[in-house]
Design an enzyme around this catalytic site. Structure first.
Site, mmCIF file in Angstrom:
data_model
loop_
_atom_site.group_PDB
_atom_site.id
_atom_site.type_symbol
_atom_site.label_atom_id
_atom_site.label_comp_id
_atom_site.label_asym_id
_atom_site.label_seq_id
_atom_site.Cartn_x
_atom_site.Cartn_y
_atom_site.Cartn_z
ATOM 1 N N PRO A 97 14.962 -16.721 -20.222
ATOM 2 C CA PRO A 97 14.253 -16.074 -19.122
ATOM 3 C C PRO A 97 15.109 -15.921 -17.867
ATOM 4 C CG PRO A 97 12.898 -17.775 -20.125
ATOM 5 C CD PRO A 97 14.290 -17.937 -20.655
ATOM 6 N N GLU A 98 15.469 -14.683 -17.567
ATOM 7 C CA GLU A 98 16.126 -14.358 -16.307
ATOM 8 C C GLU A 98 15.086 -13.621 -15.464
ATOM 9 O OE1 GLU A 98 19.949 -12.486 -16.997
ATOM 10 O OE2 GLU A 98 20.216 -13.566 -18.864
#
Length: 273
Positions: free
Chosen positions: A2-3
């Site tokens: 998750p960015e």
DNA sequence: CAGTACGCCTGGATGC
DNA sequence: TGCATCCAGGCGTACT
């Protein structure tokens, strides 16, 4: 992983589903996943509270509750926050279950790097991990001039600079490689060696890849799922990340795969200068 | 400020 | 087939 686009997708998904609900019960299956706030225990403090809003800062999710309390969530590598409208058996790596007045949220994380941290809402932007973050790359304050100013004193390579959350917040390994490819800049270039036009191109590339990532509901390369357990689709649009040894989509040259700052970096030696 | 290393973790891939 | 080893990597911290 998750960015920014993945965390933003989770934020939107959760916001649609839990803002009208209240936490009825907290089940902690692995205590290492949660952090108390100065003597206020996680479970007892948030039980009974409703949700007020969910914000995002970089890769952090700020879940604001009633009563002046917030939860700062970070997924790190493999974390997931998934809403189920019906009661559901926790999975093997589900560490926290929030039973809501309607449905439940499961925090799961295979590698146990992610955390749910209880904080006072008034202090949420002051906790060290949040306070030191650089500008939001999709905000108005993030201009080409601002980026240039921040790159100027840095001698580190531009890839490592983009991963530095104090320089700009929310970019991880996937979007860093994609932005540099799009801007046609070699990842090894010293950050302070970029010319004005290159910084402008990089600025545009960063905003484009992040916006496209959000539009695609994130990149589900390995573990990422959104707030409802759905996969994103940006992995179909990746030009370089995870494609080392494969031909460049632009010039057919074999993509290089190297380590920069301890992280795998993929680029095209012909397209990127 | 730069850089390097370490710790935190598990599962999938690879090597023998 | 089974076992050992490597690799993925965000981020906080420590140390040079």
């Amino acid at each position: 992983m998750p960015e920014l686009p993945e965390v933003e997708t989770i934020r939107r998904g959760l916001s649609e589903r839990i803002l009208q609900t209240r936490i009825e019960k907290v089940i902690i299956r692995w205590p290492g996943a949660v952090e108390d706030w100065e003597g206020h225990p996680f479970t007892e403090t948030i039980t009974g509270l409703g949700f007020e809003s969910i914000e995002r800062r970089g890769k952090y999710l700020l879940i604001n509750l009633e009563g002046g309390w917030s939860i700062i969530a970070h997924m790190r590598m493999t974390g997931r926050l998934i809403y189920h409208s019906q009661e559901r058996e926790p999975e093997k790596h589900t560490h926290v279950v929030l039973k809501l007045s309607q449905g439940e949220v499961h925090f799961s994380d295979t590698r146990k790097f992610g955390r749910l941290q209880l904080v006072k809402t008034g202090e949420r932007m002051n906790v060290p991990s949040i306070a030191k973050l650089g500008p939001e790359p999709l905000s108005e304050e993030f201009t080409p001039e601002e980026l240039a100013k921040r790159l100027k004193p840095r001698k580190i390579n531009i890839k490592a600079a983009l991963l530095d959350q104090t320089l700009v917040a929310g970019i991880g390994n996937i979007y860093a490689d994609e932005a540099l490819f799009r801007a046609r800049i070699l990842p090894e270039r010293p950050a302070n060696s970029l010319k004005k036009e290159e910084v402008e191109k990089l600025h545009e590339a960063i905003q484009e890849v992040l916006a496209e990532g959000i539009a695609a509901k994130g990149t589900s390369f390995r573990d990422y799922q959104d707030a409802t357990g759905e996969k994103g689709s940006f992995q179909k649009q990746l030009k370089v990340y995870s494609r080392g040894g494969e031909p460049c989509t632009c010039c057919n040259e074999t993509l290089e795969r190297i380590k920069l700052g301890g992280r795998t970096t993929v680029y095209c030696s012909k397209c990127q200068k």
